[in-house]
Scaffold this active site. Structure first.
Site, PDB file in Angstrom:
ATOM      1  N   GLY A 281       2.009  -5.139   1.430  1.00  0.00           N
ATOM      2  CA  GLY A 281       1.502  -5.133   2.798  1.00  0.00           C
ATOM      3  C   GLY A 281       1.759  -6.382   3.634  1.00  0.00           C
TER       4      GLY A 281
ATOM      5  N   GLU B 264      -2.762 -12.061   2.993  1.00  0.00           N
ATOM      6  CA  GLU B 264      -3.034 -10.629   2.846  1.00  0.00           C
ATOM      7  C   GLU B 264      -2.860  -9.938   4.198  1.00  0.00           C
ATOM      8  OE1 GLU B 264      -3.251  -8.017   1.254  1.00  0.00           O
ATOM      9  OE2 GLU B 264      -5.263  -7.531   0.526  1.00  0.00           O
ATOM     10  N   ASP B 265      -2.481  -8.675   4.187  1.00  0.00           N
ATOM     11  CA  ASP B 265      -2.332  -7.939   5.440  1.00  0.00           C
ATOM     12  C   ASP B 265      -3.689  -7.646   6.076  1.00  0.00           C
ATOM     13  OD1 ASP B 265      -3.038  -6.139   3.431  1.00  0.00           O
ATOM     14  OD2 ASP B 265      -1.501  -4.657   3.918  1.00  0.00           O
TER      15      ASP B 265
ATOM     16  N   ASP C 110     -10.363  -5.038   3.790  1.00  0.00           N
ATOM     17  CA  ASP C 110     -11.190  -3.857   4.015  1.00  0.00           C
ATOM     18  C   ASP C 110     -12.487  -4.039   3.222  1.00  0.00           C
ATOM     19  OD1 ASP C 110     -12.145  -1.368   4.638  1.00  0.00           O
ATOM     20  OD2 ASP C 110     -10.538  -0.249   3.675  1.00  0.00           O
TER      21      ASP C 110
ATOM     22  N   LYS D 282     -11.508  -6.148   8.737  1.00  0.00           N
ATOM     23  CA  LYS D 282     -12.305  -5.042   9.283  1.00  0.00           C
ATOM     24  C   LYS D 282     -13.783  -5.380   9.447  1.00  0.00           C
ATOM     25  CE  LYS D 282      -9.410  -1.051   8.483  1.00  0.00           C
ATOM     26  NZ  LYS D 282      -9.162   0.166   7.693  1.00  0.00           N
TER      27      LYS D 282
ATOM     28  N   PHE E  57      -7.939   3.519  10.603  1.00  0.00           N
ATOM     29  CA  PHE E  57      -6.820   3.327   9.696  1.00  0.00           C
ATOM     30  C   PHE E  57      -5.609   2.847  10.481  1.00  0.00           C
ATOM     31  CE2 PHE E  57      -3.609   3.931   6.527  1.00  0.00           C
ATOM     32  CZ  PHE E  57      -4.272   3.511   5.384  1.00  0.00           C
TER      33      PHE E  57
ATOM     34  N   ASP F 249       0.883   0.363   5.604  1.00  0.00           N
ATOM     35  CA  ASP F 249       1.418   1.706   5.387  1.00  0.00           C
ATOM     36  C   ASP F 249       0.341   2.772   5.316  1.00  0.00           C
ATOM     37  OD1 ASP F 249       0.422   0.841   2.762  1.00  0.00           O
ATOM     38  OD2 ASP F 249       1.335   2.703   2.052  1.00  0.00           O
TER      39      ASP F 249
ATOM     40  N   ARG G 163       5.589   1.175   7.576  1.00  0.00           N
ATOM     41  CA  ARG G 163       5.571  -0.282   7.361  1.00  0.00           C
ATOM     42  C   ARG G 163       6.507  -1.019   8.324  1.00  0.00           C
ATOM     43  NH1 ARG G 163       2.815  -1.603   2.579  1.00  0.00           N
ATOM     44  NH2 ARG G 163       3.090  -0.164   0.842  1.00  0.00           N
TER      45      ARG G 163
HETATM   46  P1  IMP Z   1      -9.769  -3.836  -0.056  1.00  0.00           P
HETATM   47  O1  IMP Z   1      -9.686  -4.250  -1.500  1.00  0.00           O
HETATM   48  O2  IMP Z   1     -10.668  -2.656   0.157  1.00  0.00           O
HETATM   49  O3  IMP Z   1     -10.100  -4.981   0.875  1.00  0.00           O
HETATM   50  O4  IMP Z   1      -8.354  -3.240   0.321  1.00  0.00           O
HETATM   51  C1  IMP Z   1      -7.406  -3.971   0.965  1.00  0.00           C
HETATM   52  C2  IMP Z   1      -6.105  -3.219   0.910  1.00  0.00           C
HETATM   53  O5  IMP Z   1      -6.274  -1.839   1.283  1.00  0.00           O
HETATM   54  C3  IMP Z   1      -5.122  -3.788   1.903  1.00  0.00           C
HETATM   55  O6  IMP Z   1      -4.322  -4.790   1.315  1.00  0.00           O
HETATM   56  C4  IMP Z   1      -4.311  -2.586   2.317  1.00  0.00           C
HETATM   57  O7  IMP Z   1      -3.239  -2.397   1.430  1.00  0.00           O
HETATM   58  C5  IMP Z   1      -5.264  -1.432   2.166  1.00  0.00           C
HETATM   59  N1  IMP Z   1      -5.860  -1.069   3.468  1.00  0.00           N
HETATM   60  C6  IMP Z   1      -7.142  -1.224   3.854  1.00  0.00           C
HETATM   61  N2  IMP Z   1      -7.332  -0.784   5.114  1.00  0.00           N
HETATM   62  C7  IMP Z   1      -6.125  -0.351   5.543  1.00  0.00           C
HETATM   63  C8  IMP Z   1      -5.647   0.216   6.796  1.00  0.00           C
HETATM   64  O8  IMP Z   1      -6.378   0.397   7.792  1.00  0.00           O
HETATM   65  N3  IMP Z   1      -4.331   0.535   6.844  1.00  0.00           N
HETATM   66  C9  IMP Z   1      -3.470   0.347   5.805  1.00  0.00           C
HETATM   67  N4  IMP Z   1      -3.871  -0.186   4.622  1.00  0.00           N
HETATM   68  C10 IMP Z   1      -5.184  -0.526   4.500  1.00  0.00           C
HETATM   69 MG    MG Z   2      -2.130  -4.034   0.439  1.00  0.00          MG
END
Ligand code: IMP
Ligand code: MG
Length: 169
Positions: free
Chosen positions: A39, A94-95, A98, A126, A147, A154, A160
């Site tokens: 990402g 990190e992208d 969440d 977020k 999303f 992606d 992407r």
């Molecule tokens: P976390 O562990 O729940 O914080 O997940 C983070 C990862 O989930 C990110 O690195 C993304 O790959 C993916 N992700 C979370 N939200 C989104 C979104 O809105 N669009 C695309 N990927 C997301």
């Molecule tokens: Mg990711």
């Protein structure tokens, strides 16, 4: 695609500011910028070109155990950087944050390697139901709880390559 949330110009200007913030925050020592694949690949490549001090660049590839639909919380490293982390400033890129579970696990793994410092840089945050135990030291945008795709993000590996960030909702 429902709407563009951050266009190319908005992203470029925020990335330039982040690069300047990072440059200022690390006046000395070795800085290793670690991009979390896949990402962060576009964000990372733009960001490093806005950092005006010597750096090294490497990547991490993490995979969560279990189903990909819901972040299970448990993470393993599929690619682990060869570089020694001990004594270096580590900036994890990190992208999007969440739930924060991926980063929680990665930060614990990386801490064990005795870096001089360990910080997170995330393009998007977020800020909803986040369980992230570590503050995001460098953050791009407070993202809506929709999303998002594009600029590295992606949906099922699509979108992407888009130069902007759009909402699918
Ligand atoms: P976390 O562990 O729940 O914080 O997940 C983070 C990862 O989930 C990110 O690195 C993304 O790959 C993916 N992700 C979370 N939200 C989104 C979104 O809105 N669009 C695309 N990927 C997301
Ligand atoms: Mg990711």
């Amino acid at each position: 695609m429902k709407r563009i949330v951050y266009d190319e110009a908005a992203i470029a200007s925020r990335v330039r500011e982040l690069g300047a913030e990072i440059t200022e925050a690390y006046p000395d020592g070795e800085l290793l910028v670690l991009g979390l694949l896949k990402g962060s690949f576009i964000f990372l490549s733009d960001l490093v070109r806005k950092i005006g001090r010597p750096i090294h660049v490497d990547f991490l590839v993490a995979a969560s155990y279990g189903d990909a639909m819901v972040s299970s919380g448990s993470v393993r490293l599929v690619y682990d950087p060869e570089t020694i982390l001990e004594g270096k400033h580590i900036l994890l890129v990190e992208d999007i944050v969440d739930s924060g579970r991926t980063l929680n696990h990665l930060m614990e793994l990386l801490k064990e390697r005795s870096p001089r410092s360990l910080e997170i840089c995330a393009l998007l945050h977020k800020h909803i139901a986040t369980e992230l135990r570590h503050p995001t030291r460098f953050g791009g945008f407070d993202a809506p709880s929709e999303f998002l795709v594009g600029y590295g993000l992606d949906h099922a590996e699509n979108f992407r390559h888009l130069p902007y960030i759009a909402s699918l909702q």
